[in-house]
Design a protein around this motif. Structure first.
Motif, PDB file in Angstrom:
ATOM      1  N   SER A 198      29.873  15.107  10.949  1.00  0.00           N
ATOM      2  CA  SER A 198      31.358  13.583  11.575  1.00  0.00           C
ATOM      3  C   SER A 198      30.807  13.439  12.430  1.00  0.00           C
ATOM      4  N   ARG A 199      31.370  12.555  13.962  1.00  0.00           N
ATOM      5  CA  ARG A 199      31.358  12.069  14.981  1.00  0.00           C
ATOM      6  C   ARG A 199      31.518  13.695  16.026  1.00  0.00           C
ATOM      7  N   LEU A 200      32.021  14.850  16.031  1.00  0.00           N
ATOM      8  CA  LEU A 200      32.063  16.047  16.222  1.00  0.00           C
ATOM      9  C   LEU A 200      30.387  17.020  15.957  1.00  0.00           C
ATOM     10  N   THR A 201      29.934  16.550  15.050  1.00  0.00           N
ATOM     11  CA  THR A 201      28.620  17.237  14.691  1.00  0.00           C
ATOM     12  C   THR A 201      27.531  16.804  14.586  1.00  0.00           C
ATOM     13  N   GLU A 202      27.369  15.115  14.611  1.00  0.00           N
ATOM     14  CA  GLU A 202      25.787  14.334  14.942  1.00  0.00           C
ATOM     15  C   GLU A 202      25.146  15.033  15.633  1.00  0.00           C
ATOM     16  N   THR A 203      25.712  15.500  16.819  1.00  0.00           N
ATOM     17  CA  THR A 203      24.798  15.750  17.903  1.00  0.00           C
ATOM     18  C   THR A 203      24.675  17.409  18.120  1.00  0.00           C
ATOM     19  N   ILE A 204      25.182  17.418  17.264  1.00  0.00           N
ATOM     20  CA  ILE A 204      24.207  18.848  17.145  1.00  0.00           C
ATOM     21  C   ILE A 204      23.452  19.557  15.925  1.00  0.00           C
ATOM     22  N   LEU A 205      23.951  18.886  14.694  1.00  0.00           N
ATOM     23  CA  LEU A 205      22.885  18.869  13.329  1.00  0.00           C
ATOM     24  C   LEU A 205      21.957  18.068  13.305  1.00  0.00           C
ATOM     25  N   PRO A 206      20.640  18.317  12.440  1.00  0.00           N
ATOM     26  CA  PRO A 206      19.658  16.984  12.095  1.00  0.00           C
ATOM     27  C   PRO A 206      20.230  16.012  11.106  1.00  0.00           C
ATOM     28  N   PRO A 207      19.643  15.157  11.237  1.00  0.00           N
ATOM     29  CA  PRO A 207      20.311  13.785  10.362  1.00  0.00           C
ATOM     30  C   PRO A 207      19.814  13.626   8.853  1.00  0.00           C
ATOM     31  N   GLU A 208      18.690  14.957   8.832  1.00  0.00           N
ATOM     32  CA  GLU A 208      18.872  14.800   6.893  1.00  0.00           C
ATOM     33  C   GLU A 208      19.749  15.666   6.308  1.00  0.00           C
ATOM     34  N   MET A 209      20.234  17.203   7.156  1.00  0.00           N
ATOM     35  CA  MET A 209      21.323  17.654   6.812  1.00  0.00           C
ATOM     36  C   MET A 209      22.887  16.390   6.900  1.00  0.00           C
ATOM     37  N   LEU A 210      22.722  16.074   8.293  1.00  0.00           N
ATOM     38  CA  LEU A 210      24.266  15.151   8.736  1.00  0.00           C
ATOM     39  C   LEU A 210      24.755  14.264   6.610  1.00  0.00           C
ATOM     40  N   ALA A 211      23.739  13.808   6.307  1.00  0.00           N
ATOM     41  CA  ALA A 211      23.097  13.218   5.283  1.00  0.00           C
ATOM     42  C   ALA A 211      24.308  13.421   4.084  1.00  0.00           C
ATOM     43  N   LEU A 212      23.724  15.075   3.913  1.00  0.00           N
ATOM     44  CA  LEU A 212      24.594  15.524   2.906  1.00  0.00           C
ATOM     45  C   LEU A 212      26.073  15.953   2.752  1.00  0.00           C
ATOM     46  N   LEU A 213      25.916  16.552   4.103  1.00  0.00           N
ATOM     47  CA  LEU A 213      27.131  17.523   4.907  1.00  0.00           C
ATOM     48  C   LEU A 213      28.080  16.021   4.708  1.00  0.00           C
ATOM     49  N   LYS A 214      29.202  16.118   3.586  1.00  0.00           N
ATOM     50  CA  LYS A 214      29.330  15.315   3.598  1.00  0.00           C
ATOM     51  C   LYS A 214      31.692  15.362   3.315  1.00  0.00           C
ATOM     52  N   PRO A 215      32.360  15.046   4.312  1.00  0.00           N
ATOM     53  CA  PRO A 215      33.679  15.418   4.472  1.00  0.00           C
ATOM     54  C   PRO A 215      34.675  15.231   2.488  1.00  0.00           C
ATOM     55  N   GLU A 216      33.473  14.821   1.985  1.00  0.00           N
ATOM     56  CA  GLU A 216      34.248  15.176   0.326  1.00  0.00           C
ATOM     57  C   GLU A 216      34.051  16.131   0.154  1.00  0.00           C
ATOM     58  N   TYR A 217      33.281  17.590   0.702  1.00  0.00           N
ATOM     59  CA  TYR A 217      33.055  18.194   0.086  1.00  0.00           C
ATOM     60  C   TYR A 217      33.793  19.612  -0.155  1.00  0.00           C
ATOM     61  N   VAL A 218      35.119  19.358   1.959  1.00  0.00           N
ATOM     62  CA  VAL A 218      35.909  19.653   2.325  1.00  0.00           C
ATOM     63  C   VAL A 218      37.758  19.631   1.704  1.00  0.00           C
ATOM     64  N   SER A 219      37.337  18.153   1.686  1.00  0.00           N
ATOM     65  CA  SER A 219      38.890  17.611   1.138  1.00  0.00           C
ATOM     66  C   SER A 219      39.283  18.382  -0.105  1.00  0.00           C
ATOM     67  N   PRO A 220      39.083  18.905  -0.831  1.00  0.00           N
ATOM     68  CA  PRO A 220      39.379  19.171  -2.145  1.00  0.00           C
ATOM     69  C   PRO A 220      40.231  20.524  -2.205  1.00  0.00           C
ATOM     70  N   LEU A 221      39.898  21.295  -1.292  1.00  0.00           N
ATOM     71  CA  LEU A 221      39.623  22.489  -0.686  1.00  0.00           C
ATOM     72  C   LEU A 221      41.717  22.476   0.021  1.00  0.00           C
ATOM     73  N   VAL A 222      40.888  21.885   0.788  1.00  0.00           N
ATOM     74  CA  VAL A 222      42.487  21.408   1.333  1.00  0.00           C
ATOM     75  C   VAL A 222      43.577  20.829   0.721  1.00  0.00           C
ATOM     76  N   ALA A 223      43.152  20.374  -0.138  1.00  0.00           N
ATOM     77  CA  ALA A 223      43.956  19.393  -1.344  1.00  0.00           C
ATOM     78  C   ALA A 223      44.680  20.489  -2.193  1.00  0.00           C
ATOM     79  N   TRP A 224      43.872  21.258  -2.436  1.00  0.00           N
ATOM     80  CA  TRP A 224      44.680  22.825  -3.548  1.00  0.00           C
ATOM     81  C   TRP A 224      45.335  23.004  -2.532  1.00  0.00           C
ATOM     82  N   LEU A 225      45.116  23.649  -1.671  1.00  0.00           N
ATOM     83  CA  LEU A 225      46.134  24.409  -0.774  1.00  0.00           C
ATOM     84  C   LEU A 225      47.146  23.974  -0.511  1.00  0.00           C
ATOM     85  N   CYS A 226      47.167  23.003  -0.218  1.00  0.00           N
ATOM     86  CA  CYS A 226      48.348  22.007   0.085  1.00  0.00           C
ATOM     87  C   CYS A 226      49.346  21.787  -1.229  1.00  0.00           C
TER      88      CYS A 226
END
Ligand code: NAI
Length: 318
Positions: A198-226
């Protein structure tokens, strides 16, 4: 295959939903039938400025996909206004996802009062404010799901983020208390510590890693907990890049000194390796469980204690 889990008839508020993780949470919930308040102040990553564009874009995206959503542009510090948007548009609120966030990273030595205050206000006060405004509605209807967003930085500490670490761990404390207060009213409160590009992590993590770290991998847990089928509360989960794990507190067996007098610091030094040894550790999950072990010392005659103290009553007074 079982039917997909859905949120038909449920109203969700997602804060900071104009970008990153919040946007993805909002899109997912809406795609599963929830009516969503897309809150976003629309400012910069350091908390500067404001704009309606970010929230509007996500509302349009949801509507274009056939979902229902309205925008709200208030700061999370003004939780009442955000909840009012949910009431005006959809008549109630079932789900609150506290996600909005900013960064003001700077070493503690150089941190200004403003750096501290702004991060505290957006993260901790904001999570409290939105939850507090939704709380009476959830209590009244006997249903609620609240998600808090903490961070590995808060849990473990991180250089240059004293403001953020403190606010994020404060959010976990808030979640733990609300989980206890909400339990009897079916208001369940869980916390995630995500990792995603995200824009919060774009300066902290390398671009090749960012390309794989999708928010789509976080939201399903949030949805399940909701979801109404999920009965967990007071949980803390680390999530990202396809990994989900649960955390809990751990305490050593420790050492019990004789209670007829205070121990000396020399005695502590002598028992230090035992006090800090995590072999056969315990996992207290409530203050009663925590105090129980401590107060049990008072009842051990072998330690100079008094066997007739009512420990249940004593720990309930806390
Ligand atoms: P992001 O910057 O993409 O999204 C945050 C959103 O919050 C932005 O759209 C911003 O406009 C909004 N916002 C900021 N202040 C606001 C306020 N006062 N009122 C309403 N909206 C406001 O960042 P990201 O990464 O999606 O972060 C979401 C949450 O996840 C934050 O709480 C962050 O601290 C947390 N987090 C993110 C991690 C990551 O790896 N991306 C790691 C750990 C925690």
């Amino acid at each position: 295959m079982s039917q997909e889990l859905r949120f038909d008839g449920r109203v969700a508020i997602v804060t900071g939903a104009g970008n990153g993780l919040g946007r993805q949470h909002a899109l997912l919930l809406a795609s599963r039938g929830a009516k969503v308040v897309v809150n976003d102040l629309g400012g910069g990553r350091h908390g500067d400025g404001k704009s309606s564009a970010a929230a509007d874009a996500v509302v349009e995206e949801i509507r274009a996909a056939g979902g229902e959503a309205v925008a709200n542009y208030d700061s999370v510090e003004n939780g009442a206004a955000i909840v009012q948007t949910a009431l005006d548009a959809f008549g109630t609120v079932d789900i609150v996802i506290n996600n909005a966030g900013i960064l003001r990273d700077v070493s503690f030595q150089k941190m200004t009062q403003d750096d501290w205050d702004l991060v505290y206000r957006v993260h901790l006060k904001g999570s409290m404010s939105v939850s507090h405004a939704a709380w009476p509605i959830m209590r009244e209807k006997g249903y609620g799901r609240i998600i808090m967003t903490t961070s590995a930085a808060g849990i473990y500490g991180n250089f240059g983020q004293a403001n953020y670490c403190a606010a994020k761990l404060g959010i976990l404390g808030l979640a733990h208390c609300l989980a206890e207060e909400g339990r009897s009213k079916n208001i369940l409160v869980n916390t995630i510590a995500p990792l995603a590009a995200s824009r919060l992590t774009e300066t902290i993590l390398p671009p090749e890693m960012l390309a794989l770290l999708k928010p789509e991998y976080v939201s399903p847990l949030v949805a399940w907990l909701c979801h109404e089928d999920c009965e967990d509360t007071k949980g803390l989960f680390e999530v990202g890049a396809g990994y989900i794990g649960k955390l809990r507190w751990e305490r050593t067996q420790g050492h019990s000194f004789n209670t007829s007098r205070a121990m000396t610091m020399d005695e502590i030094a002598g028992k230090w390796s035992k006090i800090t040894d995590f072999t056969d550790s315990e996992h207290p999950s409530t203050t009663n469980e925590s105090f129980g072990t401590i107060l049990a010392n008072l009842n051990k005659k072998s330690l100079g204690g008094n066997e007739f103290i009512d420990l249940d009553a004593a720990s309930k007074d806390q």
